[in-house]
Design a protein around this motif. Structure first.
Motif, short mmCIF file in Angstrom:
data_model
loop_
_atom_site.label_atom_id
_atom_site.label_comp_id
_atom_site.label_asym_id
_atom_site.label_seq_id
_atom_site.Cartn_x
_atom_site.Cartn_y
_atom_site.Cartn_z
N THR A 1 -12.56 70.55 28.34
CA THR A 1 -13.61 71.54 28.60
C THR A 1 -13.42 72.84 27.81
OG1 THR A 1 -12.42 72.37 30.52
CG2 THR A 1 -14.05 70.65 30.91
N ALA A 2 -12.57 72.83 26.79
CA ALA A 2 -12.38 74.07 26.03
C ALA A 2 -13.60 74.42 25.20
CB ALA A 2 -11.15 73.96 25.13
N GLY B 1 -3.87 69.21 30.79
CA GLY B 1 -4.25 70.39 30.02
C GLY B 1 -5.65 70.31 29.45
N PHE B 2 -6.56 69.56 30.10
CA PHE B 2 -7.89 69.33 29.53
C PHE B 2 -8.70 70.61 29.37
CE2 PHE B 2 -10.74 69.92 33.12
CZ PHE B 2 -9.89 69.82 34.19
N ILE B 3 -8.36 71.66 30.12
CA ILE B 3 -9.15 72.89 29.96
C ILE B 3 -8.87 73.53 28.60
CG2 ILE B 3 -9.42 73.38 32.43
CD1 ILE B 3 -7.26 75.51 32.14
N GLY B 4 -7.79 73.12 27.94
CA GLY B 4 -7.52 73.62 26.59
C GLY B 4 -7.85 72.60 25.52
N LEU B 5 -8.48 71.49 25.92
CA LEU B 5 -8.75 70.39 24.98
C LEU B 5 -10.16 70.54 24.43
CD1 LEU B 5 -7.28 67.65 24.22
CD2 LEU B 5 -8.80 66.58 25.87
N GLN C 1 -16.28 76.04 33.56
CA GLN C 1 -14.95 76.33 33.00
C GLN C 1 -14.08 77.04 34.04
OE1 GLN C 1 -15.82 78.33 29.23
NE2 GLN C 1 -15.02 76.57 28.12
N ALA D 1 -10.67 75.68 35.89
CA ALA D 1 -9.43 76.45 35.81
C ALA D 1 -8.99 76.94 37.18
CB ALA D 1 -9.61 77.63 34.86
N GLN E 1 -10.62 79.04 39.08
CA GLN E 1 -10.94 80.46 39.26
C GLN E 1 -12.16 80.68 40.14
OE1 GLN E 1 -9.49 83.14 37.37
NE2 GLN E 1 -8.01 81.91 36.27
N LYS F 1 -5.17 75.64 16.07
CA LYS F 1 -5.78 74.81 17.12
C LYS F 1 -4.95 73.55 17.31
CE LYS F 1 -10.41 74.03 18.10
NZ LYS F 1 -11.85 74.00 17.77
N PRO G 1 -2.33 74.91 28.63
CA PRO G 1 -3.53 74.69 27.83
C PRO G 1 -3.97 76.04 27.24
CG PRO G 1 -4.07 74.60 30.16
CD PRO G 1 -2.60 74.85 30.07
N LEU H 1 -5.62 77.51 24.88
CA LEU H 1 -6.97 78.00 24.53
C LEU H 1 -7.96 77.81 25.67
CD1 LEU H 1 -7.08 76.77 20.85
CD2 LEU H 1 -6.92 79.13 21.65
N GLY H 2 -7.51 77.27 26.81
CA GLY H 2 -8.45 77.01 27.89
C GLY H 2 -8.32 77.98 29.06
N GLN H 3 -7.34 78.87 29.01
CA GLN H 3 -7.14 79.78 30.15
C GLN H 3 -7.50 81.20 29.74
OE1 GLN H 3 -3.23 78.00 32.25
NE2 GLN H 3 -2.90 79.00 30.32
N ASP H 4 -8.17 81.92 30.65
CA ASP H 4 -8.56 83.28 30.27
C ASP H 4 -7.34 84.17 30.07
OD1 ASP H 4 -7.81 83.37 32.89
OD2 ASP H 4 -9.61 84.36 33.64
N PRO I 1 -12.78 80.32 26.88
CA PRO I 1 -13.50 79.97 28.10
C PRO I 1 -14.16 81.19 28.77
CG PRO I 1 -11.17 80.14 28.55
CD PRO I 1 -11.34 80.41 27.08
#
Lengths: 412, 306
Positions: free
Chosen positions: A181-182, A236-240, A383, A387, A389, B129, B154, B156-159, B248
């Motif tokens: 979901t990045a 770690g899919f939120i960074g994928l 997103q 995460a 949030q 990346k 992750p 690039l996926g966390q604020d 994100p």
């Protein structure tokens, strides 16, 4: 391959040279760089049937196409014919009066097109069609047939079965889902592809009637289930990002990919050996109607100020014909919008059947006419949800609240 | 009264100056003025509507949701500026000092430090990346290999980490530039001054703070101003690594991305508004020009002529 291109080029060159002096030259802009060769073929067929008209194809990178087209049209150097986006993206160009208005007199074949397809290329303010829609896209679940067969799995009939089969795939040491979901827009795709059956047709009708918003229990339930199933997304899919997710499925490392029907061609190119199947993600109970999310991609339009309006209309009539629709479906593996087209590819045939039970990809179809767009809001909220949030309730409420800025039915 | 006669010398000067002047007017002055003008009109898609005065500026600064988007992006630019001041210019200064002192392997390191600067931003963006890939990235793999799996993120996926990942990638890419400028400044310090210091003290710290730092002030002016302009025009790296939306959920959004989205739309918004976009562009331009001038004047004042 390259030989055919050379031959085609030679043929085109010959046609160009022998062209009478009074020939009508049209330029045609497209964002499908990857389909260039096929489009040259379509154009060749059109030119053979319409002597005296030449169509010069120019392709641009998809991500910047809107900007390039807008700038060119504003500067008066736009093409005679062009691919345009649908819905809000169409209105950007059409509202400035750059596109030739169409109707069933100019393009008779449009009369038989599906109303939802025509709606995608219609500007709301003057209720006029500005383009011939070319393809529909469907958000659903694509799966690796080989993995399913090896593990003895079947397409799920209930949400619990989907969870159980994800569990089974994970225990077999394969990633159940490839999705990440990045990349912002992927967040909407997973909502459409996984939860349409939970959202349900009732909700969409109530939404359109102004009786429901996104804080509705049906929508919140969908987001809740989405969050739950994300336990089976990659680590770690939120960074994928999107390309990485495609590679996970294309390489066979993951068994399912929630995405659009346009992915099928990409996966085939990545891995010609891959055997794929598709299904509409199930609802909570087996008797819930299984739905996919459907939308239209774009259309072919003519410039309102073209020097050769008849020639441009001849081309639009050609792309609205069954002959073109069939060629489009066969060579580009897309679900053509032209009525009566049949599909060689069994997967496309299945998708066109699944399309019969669908709800629209609603953020695109109904909520991209103001700022902030429903898409941007939902992408951000999903997103956050992924995460950890925000909660599904808060996400639904935030989307509704954001849309209040311009969406009148929410404003009371 | 002196007269510019169109004969002989005067004619030559006119003929030689006119083409570049016309070029600058057509390709630099005109677009800037045009963008200024766009900002004062209402736009329907691409069609210019009525003159609306300062309404576009008012909207991007004070009307929701634009106001909070503007604030959010601007805050990130400020964070980027200060973070890069430390990570890029600060580290650059230390590296330059180490290279200048000719520590072992200085010649190799001089090339190594500058090498990433030569790479295009596109390559650096894609490279990082890949490095930060949650599953196969070298960063997470290394953390797991050395027994710190809980640090694998992750990124690039966390604020909390996304913006910092971009800042770090940018510093990695560009640190060679301030290094080189500082090194050139250090090499210009006359030997007599250094000999004189050596008579007084052996302390490196005193040497850096009392001699080197004041004497490389012209280099500092250059890299500070360029970093300021760069940080507020930041676009390529976030565009490649985070996308137009500042994914994100806006945590990597910066003014450059926000301007582009607003003026030209993106796939997810579908709205294009040249008026608001131009208003943002004008605000960014005025802000950068004003602050950069002040910084330049201030920093020039502390430069010492040797």
């Amino acid at each position: 391959m390259s030989k055919t291109i050379i031959r085609m080029g030679a043929a085109l060159g010959a046609v160009l040279i022998t062209m009478p002096a009074l020939s009508q030259e049209l330029t045609f802009w497209s964002w499908r760089q990857e389909d260039r060769a096929q489009y040259e073929e379509f154009i060749g067929a059109f030119e053979a049937a319409n002597p005296g008209i030449t169509v010069n194809l120019e392709t641009f990178e998809a991500a910047n196409y809107n900007t390039i087209l807008s700038t060119a049209l504003a500067g008066g150097t736009g093409p005679d014919l062009m691919m345009v986006r649908a819905y809000g993206g169409l209105e950007n160009v059409a509202s400035a009066g750059y596109l030739m208005p169409l109707d069933t007199q100019k393009v008779p074949a449009l009369a038989d097109f599906a109303p939802t397809a025509l709606a995608a290329e219609t500007m709301r303010s003057d209720e006029t069609i500005y383009a011939v829609p070319f393809a529909s896209q469907t958000q659903l679940v694509i799966y690796n047939k080989t993995v399913f067969d090896d593990l003895g799995l079947e397409e799920p009939q209930t949400w619990d079965e989907l969870v159980a089969l994800s569990q089974a795939i994970q225990e077999a040491g394969i990633m159940p889902f490839a999705n990440g979901t990045a990349t912002a827009w992927q967040n909407e795709t997973i909502v459409g592809g996984l939860t349409s059956s939970i959202i349900g047709k009732d909700f969409y009708e109530a939404l359109k009637a102004g009786e429901a918003d996104f804080s509705d229990p049906r929508y919140v339930e969908a987001l809740t289930k989405l969050k739950e199933i994300s336990a089976f997304f990659p680590e770690g899919f939120i960074g994928l990002d999107y390309p990485s997710a495609q590679q996970l499925f294309g390489s066979g490392l993951a068994a399912m990919f929630v995405g659009g029907s346009y992915e099928l061609a990409t996966f085939k190119t990545m891995n010609p050996e891959i055997e794929m199947g598709v299904f509409a993600a199930p609802g909570l109970a087996a008797e819930d109607e299984k739905l996919v999310a459907l939308y239209y991609d774009g259309g072919y339009a003519a410039n309102a100020n073209t020097q050769h309006p008849e020639a441009a209309l001849a081309f639009l009539n050609y792309v609205a014909s069954l002959e073109f629709g069939q060629a489009f479906a066969n060579t580009l593996n897309n679900v053509s919008t032209v009525p009566g087209v049949t599909f060689d590819d069994p997967l496309l045939q299945e998708i066109s059947e699944l399309n019969a039970s669908s709800i629209p990809y609603m953020m695109l179809v109904d909520f991209r006419y103001g700022e902030p767009s429903g898409s941007v809001l939902l992408q951000g909220e999903v997103q956050k949800l992924m995460a950890g949030q925000t909660t599904p309730e808060a996400a639904g409420a935030a989307v509704t609240e954001g849309l209040k800025a311009w969406y009148e039915p929410f404003q009371d | 009264m002196p007269q510019l006669r169109l004969t002989g010398r005067g004619l030559w000067i006119t003929v030689l100056i006119a083409p570049p002047l016309a070029f600058v007017a057509l390709f630099i002055v005109y677009p800037i003025v045009a963008a200024f003008a766009y900002a004062f009109y209402d736009w329907q898609g691409l069609m210019r509507g009525d003159f609306v005065g300062l309404a576009n500026f008012h909207q991007v600064l004070f009307v929701e949701p634009y106001a909070s988007w503007t604030r959010n992006a601007f805050t990130h630019n400020i964070i980027v500026f200060f973070a890069l001041m430390v990570l890029q210019n600060g580290v650059g200064f230390i590296l330059a000092y180490a290279l200048w002192r000719e520590l072992p392997g200085a010649r190799f390191h001089r090339v190594a430090v500058f090498l990433p600067v030569v790479l295009s931003t596109i390559i650096v963006g894609y490279l990082w990346k890949l490095f930060l890939h949650p599953l196969f990235g070298v960063v997470n793999q290394s953390l797991k290999a050395v027994g710190l799996p809980f640090l694998a993120q992750p990124w690039l996926g966390q604020d909390t980490t996304a913006l910092w990942a971009l800042i770090f990638a940018n510093a990695w890419h560009m640190v060679g530039f301030p290094t080189l400028v500082f090194l050139a400044g250090m090499q210009r310090i006359p030997g007599e001054i250094l000999d004189a210091v050596r008579m007084e003290t052996e302390s490196e710290w005193v040497k850096i703070t009392k001699i080197v730092w004041p004497l490389v002030a012209p280099s500092a002016t250059v890299v500070f101003v360029l970093l300021f302009v760069g940080a507020f025009n930041w676009f390529e790296l976030p565009y490649i690594m985070a996308g137009l939306d500042g994914s994100p959920y806006g945590s990597t959004d910066v003014l450059g991305l926000y301007f582009y989205r607003t003026a030209f739309g993106n796939v997810s918004a579908g709205q294009q508004n040249f008026g608001l976009g131009s208003a943002l562009a004008v605000l960014i331009f005025v802000f950068i020009a004003a602050v950069a001038s002040v910084i330049t004047v201030r920093l020039r004042a502390r430069e010492i002529q040797i």
